[in-house]
Design a protein around this motif. Structure first.
Motif, short mmCIF file in Angstrom:
data_model
loop_
_atom_site.label_atom_id
_atom_site.label_comp_id
_atom_site.label_asym_id
_atom_site.label_seq_id
_atom_site.Cartn_x
_atom_site.Cartn_y
_atom_site.Cartn_z
N GLN A 149 5.71 5.13 -4.03
CA GLN A 149 6.92 4.58 -3.28
C GLN A 149 6.69 4.95 -1.76
N ALA A 150 5.90 5.97 -1.31
CA ALA A 150 5.82 6.28 -0.02
C ALA A 150 4.65 5.30 0.76
N VAL A 151 3.67 4.92 -0.11
CA VAL A 151 2.81 4.07 0.59
C VAL A 151 3.44 2.41 0.56
N ALA A 152 4.15 1.99 -0.56
CA ALA A 152 4.84 0.82 -0.78
C ALA A 152 5.75 0.78 0.66
N SER A 153 6.46 1.73 1.07
CA SER A 153 7.53 1.66 2.09
C SER A 153 7.08 1.60 3.55
N LEU A 154 5.82 1.94 3.52
CA LEU A 154 4.98 2.02 4.87
C LEU A 154 5.42 0.75 5.62
N SER B 33 3.68 2.67 10.82
CA SER B 33 3.15 3.92 10.42
C SER B 33 2.16 4.35 11.82
N HIS B 34 1.45 5.54 11.35
CA HIS B 34 0.50 5.90 12.36
C HIS B 34 -0.71 6.39 12.01
N PRO B 35 -1.95 6.66 12.60
CA PRO B 35 -3.32 6.86 11.80
C PRO B 35 -3.30 7.85 11.05
N TYR B 36 -2.73 9.04 11.19
CA TYR B 36 -2.93 10.27 10.14
C TYR B 36 -2.18 9.91 9.12
N GLU B 37 -0.86 9.18 9.06
CA GLU B 37 -0.20 8.80 7.68
C GLU B 37 -1.19 7.76 6.84
N VAL B 38 -1.58 6.90 7.52
CA VAL B 38 -2.57 6.00 6.89
C VAL B 38 -3.61 6.59 6.18
N GLN B 39 -4.59 7.50 6.66
CA GLN B 39 -5.39 8.17 6.39
C GLN B 39 -4.88 8.93 4.92
N ALA B 40 -3.61 9.44 5.06
CA ALA B 40 -3.27 10.03 3.85
C ALA B 40 -3.09 9.25 2.75
N ALA B 41 -2.39 8.09 3.23
CA ALA B 41 -2.38 6.98 2.05
C ALA B 41 -3.65 6.57 1.48
N VAL B 42 -4.67 6.22 2.36
CA VAL B 42 -5.88 5.97 1.84
C VAL B 42 -6.66 7.11 0.91
N ALA B 43 -6.40 8.37 1.28
CA ALA B 43 -7.00 9.42 0.43
C ALA B 43 -6.34 9.60 -0.76
N ALA C 20 -4.37 -3.61 -4.44
CA ALA C 20 -3.27 -4.50 -3.73
C ALA C 20 -2.64 -3.54 -2.55
N ALA C 21 -2.22 -2.29 -2.86
CA ALA C 21 -1.50 -1.60 -1.83
C ALA C 21 -2.42 -1.36 -0.74
N ALA C 22 -3.96 -1.44 -0.76
CA ALA C 22 -4.88 -0.99 0.20
C ALA C 22 -4.74 -2.29 1.21
N ASP C 23 -4.90 -3.45 0.35
CA ASP C 23 -4.89 -4.70 1.14
C ASP C 23 -3.72 -4.95 1.98
N ARG C 24 -2.56 -4.41 1.38
CA ARG C 24 -1.42 -4.43 2.31
C ARG C 24 -1.43 -3.63 3.72
N LEU C 25 -2.06 -2.53 3.15
CA LEU C 25 -2.08 -1.46 4.34
C LEU C 25 -3.10 -1.71 5.32
N GLY C 26 -4.32 -2.50 4.91
CA GLY C 26 -5.26 -2.78 5.87
C GLY C 26 -4.61 -3.87 6.95
N ARG C 27 -3.65 -4.74 6.52
CA ARG C 27 -3.40 -5.83 7.31
C ARG C 27 -2.30 -5.26 8.34
N LEU C 28 -1.63 -3.91 7.83
CA LEU C 28 -0.67 -3.30 8.65
C LEU C 28 -1.31 -2.66 9.86
N VAL C 29 -2.49 -2.13 9.31
CA VAL C 29 -3.53 -1.38 10.09
C VAL C 29 -3.77 -2.46 11.58
#
Length: 314
Positions: A172-177, A180-190, A203-212
């Motif tokens: 839920q936390a990853v989907a709601s990002l 964000s900021h780099p340390y939070e993204v690193q935690a999501a990737v972990a 799918a979640a990583a693809d969306r997160l990569g676009r956000l980054v």
């Protein structure tokens, strides 16, 4: 000393190589734990010595304290210390058994009502703490603290009742990002790199990569850092680079960056080794001891990342 014609031992890095210089830095400055971690990763040391050193930080409640994470001083167990301990155990192939069962009981005891972890438990109050780590009476759940722990436990096929709600929280936390900021993204990737549902993680990583990329959270050109803003609250110059998100080629975050972007990032990482053989910390220095203790950690991580991408053999 006279030349003997005898070749160096296999465990000895070539003199003045980046690895040799880092080894000298570690012996000069590191805690026993990081000395033994370095020996495990690069000098054929055994995992038992690492475990023994890590035990010095373990408390009766199953968690870890005693400034294992250097920015939190004092003896009390904390989620961030315990996450650090799990990373160590994972690195040496010992993240399982009764030791991790005790860790999970500790995690259960400090979880928030939604089953996740706060970054800092209020028991930290009264002990020296980095000013950028707030200590509050009723701390919220944090992906920053929960994601890496859940990811490591899944990676090692640990199953415990605590994991079910904590895993749901991470999804839920990853989907709601959004912002964000780099340390939070690193935690999501972990979390995503080891989450059991691989299609969902991709799918979640693809969306997160676009956000980054949209938010310019990764400095894609080390020669043009002024084009990439530093996140609010970070130290001046505390940029994050592609290698900080994709620590190895196997990470889902590797797909966020082109080969050229990753090559520039790794070149920048390799060039960051300082004259004393260690790598610098990028975050805010608030006291001498935490900065000194953190540099060997950063140095080992830099070497492991470079090796993962084939930048040297060691």
């Amino acid at each position: 000393m006279a030349e003997t014609g005898v070749p160096p031992l296999p465990s000895t890095p070539p003199a003045r190589s980046p690895l040799f210089r880092a080894e000298q830095f570690v012996w000069l400055t590191a805690r026993v734990l990081e000395q033994r971690l370095f020996a495990y990763h690069f000098l054929h040391g055994g995992p038992e010595a690492v475990e023994t050193a890590l035990d010095a930080y373990r408390n009766e409640d199953g968690g870890y304290g005693h400034a294992l994470e250097p920015d939190l001083r004092g003896p009390v167990s904390q989620p961030l210390h315990t996450a650090h301990a799990l990373r160590v155990l994972d690195a040496v192939g010992r993240c399982g058994g009764q030791r991790v069962e005790r860790v999970c009981r500790y995690l259960t005891s400090v979880s928030t009502p939604d089953g996740a972890l706060p970054a800092v438990h209020p028991g930290q109050r009264g002990y020296p703490t980095a000013p950028f780590v707030p200590v509050v009476d009723d701390p919220p759940s944090e992906l920053l603290a929960t994601g890496p722990v859940v990811g490591l436990l899944h990676r090692n096929e640990v199953w415990h009742a605590w994991l079910f709600r904590a895993t749901d929280f991470c999804w839920q936390a990853v989907a709601s990002l959004e912002k964000s900021h780099p340390y939070e993204v690193q935690a999501a990737v972990a979390f995503l790199d080891s989450a059991p549902d691989r299609p969902r993680a991709q799918a979640a990583a693809d969306r997160l990569g676009r956000l980054v990329r949209e938010q310019r959270l990764a400095a894609l050109d080390p020669d043009r850092l002024d084009a990439f803003p530093v996140a609010s609250g970070y130290a001046p110059g505390e940029h994050h680079f592609p290698h900080d998100f994709a620590r190895s080629p196997d990470s889902l975050a590797r797909g966020w960056f082109t080969d050229a972007e990753m090559a520039r990032s790794l070149d920048h990482l390799a060039a960051g080794q300082q004259e004393d053989g260690g790598w610098p910390i990028s975050w805010r220095r608030w006291a001498p001891a935490p900065a000194l203790e953190a540099r060997p950690l950063v140095t080992i991580e830099a070497l492991r990342t470079l090796r993962a991408y084939g930048r040297f053999v060691g």
